[in-house]
Design an enzyme around this catalytic site. Structure first.
Site, PDB file in Angstrom:
ATOM      1  N   ASP A 194       0.702  -1.275  -0.014  1.00  0.00           N
ATOM      2  CA  ASP A 194      -0.175  -0.051  -0.031  1.00  0.00           C
ATOM      3  C   ASP A 194       0.913   1.146  -0.151  1.00  0.00           C
ATOM      4  O   ASP A 194       1.709   1.553   1.007  1.00  0.00           O
ATOM      5  CB  ASP A 194      -0.934  -0.019   1.358  1.00  0.00           C
ATOM      6  N   ARG A 243      -0.140   4.289  -0.573  1.00  0.00           N
ATOM      7  CA  ARG A 243      -0.891   5.753  -0.520  1.00  0.00           C
ATOM      8  C   ARG A 243      -0.238   6.509   0.691  1.00  0.00           C
ATOM      9  O   ARG A 243       0.204   6.053   1.649  1.00  0.00           O
ATOM     10  CB  ARG A 243      -2.282   5.478  -0.341  1.00  0.00           C
TER      11      ARG A 243
END
Length: 217
Positions: free
Chosen positions: A145, A147
């Site tokens: 991930d 983000r």
């Protein structure tokens, strides 16, 4: 890998220079199938990405605000792909905010958990070969991930939000938003019923990324 390095460098340079991470550049009314929202457009000077906030009602009164931090998913949100649960989550979040009469959806331009649209489609190809979503990202040279929820936190602060009830199945979003003066009242589940095309995707999110998902049990 090169894209990932460039993104990290831009974030570091922005932090060192003290440049604001997000700037509100446009606002208008947006009528939708779920009622009317105020749409606010934000730009990030560090990477020139554009993000969106959909606001319903007065969210700067100091009371708890129902909030959704939603990462862009062209395939799910626009083309209604059923490989993921993103589209139904966005629609449900809009409906719940509209029903409550007050809330915000921050739509972050961070496709494919931050790896971009082209790399997400490359990851789809790897998934079709038998890799799960985490393994596919890693084979492409990215973390599971990538983000940055700090951008979303700054948007909430700019909108005057101080206390939130976060619509998510991912406890890590809270960790990514902390440190900006936001008070978390609760995590509100936003679980969609799985189908035969996204069951393994959801299972990987639960088992490898720590998402709270119970409908598969």
């Amino acid at each position: 890998m090169l894209d990932q390095i460039r993104t990290c460098l831009r974030r570091a340079l922005s932090a060192l220079s003290g440049t604001p991470r997000v700037l509100r550049v446009a606002t208008a009314k947006l009528p939708t199938d779920y009622g009317e929202f105020d749409v606010h457009i934000y730009e990030n000077p560090a990477d020139l990405q554009t993000h969106v906030a959909l606001v319903r009602g007065d969210i700067s009164s100091g009371n708890d605000v129902l909030a959704r931090m939603h990462s862009a998913c062209l395939t799910g949100d626009v083309f209604h792909s059923i490989r993921c649960d993103c589209g139904p989550q966005l629609q449900t979040a809009m409906r719940r905010v509209a029903d409550e009469g007050r809330g915000v959806i921050v739509y972050l331009n961070q496709e494919g958990r931050g790896i971009g649209l082209a790399n997400k489609i490359r990851a789809y190809t790897l998934q079709d070969e038998g890799y799960d979503t985490v393994e596919a990202n890693e084979r492409l040279g990215f973390p599971p991930d990538a983000r940055d929820f700090g951008v979303g936190a700054q948007i909430l602060v700019n909108l005057g939000v101080t206390k939130i009830r976060l619509l998510t199945n991912n406890p890590q979003k809270r960790a990514g938003l902390e440190g900006y003066g936001l008070e978390f009242v609760e995590l509100v589940p936003l679980e969609m019923r799985p189908n035969d095309k996204n069951l393994e995707y959801l299972r990987t999110k639960r088992e490898k990324l720590g998402h709270i998902l119970n409908l598969m049990s």
